[in-house]
Write an enzyme that holds these catalytic residues in place. Sequence first.
Site, PDB file in Angstrom:
ATOM      1  N   ASP A  84      -4.765  -2.615   3.356  1.00 49.84           N
ATOM      2  CA  ASP A  84      -5.944  -2.230   4.147  1.00 49.84           C
ATOM      3  C   ASP A  84      -7.177  -2.970   3.638  1.00 49.84           C
ATOM      4  O   ASP A  84      -8.023  -3.413   4.417  1.00 49.84           O
ATOM      5  CB  ASP A  84      -6.169  -0.713   4.102  1.00 49.84           C
ATOM      6  CG  ASP A  84      -5.434  -0.009   5.236  1.00 49.84           C
ATOM      7  OD1 ASP A  84      -4.430  -0.575   5.724  1.00 49.84           O
ATOM      8  OD2 ASP A  84      -5.856   1.092   5.633  1.00 49.84           O
ATOM      9  N   ASP A  86       0.098  -0.160   0.132  1.00 52.47           N
ATOM     10  CA  ASP A  86      -0.563   0.559   1.216  1.00 52.47           C
ATOM     11  C   ASP A  86      -2.074   0.355   1.124  1.00 52.47           C
ATOM     12  O   ASP A  86      -2.762   0.026   2.094  1.00 52.47           O
ATOM     13  CB  ASP A  86      -0.198   2.046   1.100  1.00 52.47           C
ATOM     14  CG  ASP A  86      -0.560   2.825   2.348  1.00 52.47           C
ATOM     15  OD1 ASP A  86      -1.044   2.201   3.313  1.00 52.47           O
ATOM     16  OD2 ASP A  86      -0.372   4.055   2.358  1.00 52.47           O
ATOM     17  N   LYS A  98       1.012  -1.879 -12.513  1.00 52.77           N
ATOM     18  CA  LYS A  98       0.109  -1.191 -13.449  1.00 52.77           C
ATOM     19  C   LYS A  98       0.899  -1.004 -14.738  1.00 52.77           C
ATOM     20  O   LYS A  98       1.096   0.113 -15.241  1.00 52.77           O
ATOM     21  CB  LYS A  98      -0.337   0.137 -12.809  1.00 52.77           C
ATOM     22  CG  LYS A  98      -1.400   0.892 -13.558  1.00 52.77           C
ATOM     23  CD  LYS A  98      -2.773   0.254 -13.466  1.00 52.77           C
ATOM     24  CE  LYS A  98      -3.780   1.053 -14.288  1.00 52.77           C
ATOM     25  NZ  LYS A  98      -5.037   0.296 -14.533  1.00 52.77           N
ATOM     26  N   ASP A 138      -5.705  -2.928 -10.620  1.00 55.29           N
ATOM     27  CA  ASP A 138      -7.163  -2.795 -10.569  1.00 55.29           C
ATOM     28  C   ASP A 138      -7.842  -4.164 -10.580  1.00 55.29           C
ATOM     29  O   ASP A 138      -8.784  -4.424  -9.830  1.00 55.29           O
ATOM     30  CB  ASP A 138      -7.695  -1.885 -11.685  1.00 55.29           C
ATOM     31  CG  ASP A 138      -6.918  -2.016 -12.981  1.00 55.29           C
ATOM     32  OD1 ASP A 138      -5.924  -2.776 -13.017  1.00 55.29           O
ATOM     33  OD2 ASP A 138      -7.294  -1.374 -13.978  1.00 55.29           O
ATOM     34  N   TYR A 192       5.963   7.684  -2.291  1.00 53.15           N
ATOM     35  CA  TYR A 192       6.038   8.284  -0.960  1.00 53.15           C
ATOM     36  C   TYR A 192       7.386   8.937  -0.678  1.00 53.15           C
ATOM     37  O   TYR A 192       7.515   9.751   0.220  1.00 53.15           O
ATOM     38  CB  TYR A 192       5.756   7.235   0.125  1.00 53.15           C
ATOM     39  CG  TYR A 192       4.333   6.709   0.123  1.00 53.15           C
ATOM     40  CD1 TYR A 192       3.438   7.082  -0.864  1.00 53.15           C
ATOM     41  CD2 TYR A 192       3.889   5.843   1.099  1.00 53.15           C
ATOM     42  CE1 TYR A 192       2.147   6.603  -0.889  1.00 53.15           C
ATOM     43  CE2 TYR A 192       2.591   5.355   1.090  1.00 53.15           C
ATOM     44  CZ  TYR A 192       1.725   5.735   0.088  1.00 53.15           C
ATOM     45  OH  TYR A 192       0.446   5.265   0.077  1.00 53.15           O
TER      46      TYR A 192
END
Length: 361
Positions: free
Chosen positions: A255, A251, A195, A227, A145
């Site tokens: 959620d 992020d 990852k 994952d 970001y």
Amino acid sequence: MTAAARIVVLPGDGIGPEVTDAARRVLDAAAVRAGLKLDYVVDLVGGASVDAHGVALRPQTLRLCKTADAILFGAVGGPKWDDAAPQSNLRPGSALLGLRKGLGLFANLRPVRVDPAMVATSALRPERVRDVDLLVVRELTGGLYFSKPKRRYETPRGQAAVDTMRYSTPEIERVAVRAFELARQRRRRLCSVDKANILETSRLWRIVVTAVAERYPDVATSHMLVDAFAMELLRRPQAFDVVLTENLFGDILTDEASMLAGALGMLPSASLGGGTLGLYEPIHGSAPDIAGKGIANPIGAILSAALLLRWSLNAETAAAAVEHAVSFVLASGLRTADIARDGEAPVGTAAIAEAVVSALG
Ligand code: NAD
């Protein structure tokens, strides 16, 4: 006489002012009960600040926040400001990025606890969500970001775009230390999510987290690929205590985790740096579709006020009292429309705040 704690209130847009008002009423009641003095300063931020001052975050607002003990934030954004250019300071969301960066708030903490009264409201089966109590610690000021280059450009075959994911050892180390310290105050388990089978930044992440873990031999540390973690979060969420991850993964995963608790309006968050200054906000947005109707769920904002008491004002008893009062109100069956089930008559934002205040009393 103890000095009053200075709280900057930034209600923002849409339902931001409604839920912040509810949170402030509860905060006041909790403070009186705990003998704490609070001084509030209210300022505009986001779209409201664009309309009044032409920018989403004024330099003087940032300066005000730097002198505060804590910031109580509502939400920013709405269709009125959607057309502003990306990255510009006319976009309401740029206020949040500016506050995080300007105040050095590099760790975003999202506790996900499924209240016993909410087990039946979750999108998952009751046995999957009962007793869920985890804390996601997301790196907030680095990664995809913020890193440069970040741009869109022309090529002979049309447009191309690039975002960059960069992390340095100190950036990973400081958020990892925060997460391990928090694990020590909880069940002493930490899962770091990355990852590392693909991304170089994740390989560095894993090396640094492993090195920090050696300083916390009393915390059981594990590593999981993002994952696999996304799957395990739905399959056995009770297995997790503190979850540490980088900005983009955090992020998305937070959620996903919010769905365990039943609704977006239920969850609080805190953004912290190295010290005690923190920005506290519900995880939801400005919900323009229900703004101004007095029906928004204020529980995420009220629980954010509890985190403010705990992490910025060091008032653990008052924080726990607010959390118990919220549980009591939910157990009594009071529900806003977003969490009411068939046959339950919903109440408004103010009624929930009043009920929490009286449960505190
Ligand atoms: P949103 O979270 O505002 O709303 C999503 C859905 O959840 C809507 O149907 C809304 O009515 C409902 N909802 C959200 N909070 C609720 C609450 N407390 N009580 C009852 N229902 C609630 O997300 P969105 O619709 O994608 O975004 C709306 C605006 O908010 C956009 O401008 C977006 O950029 C902004 N936003 C701001 C923040 C922030 O300030 N931190 C975060 C996310 C989105």
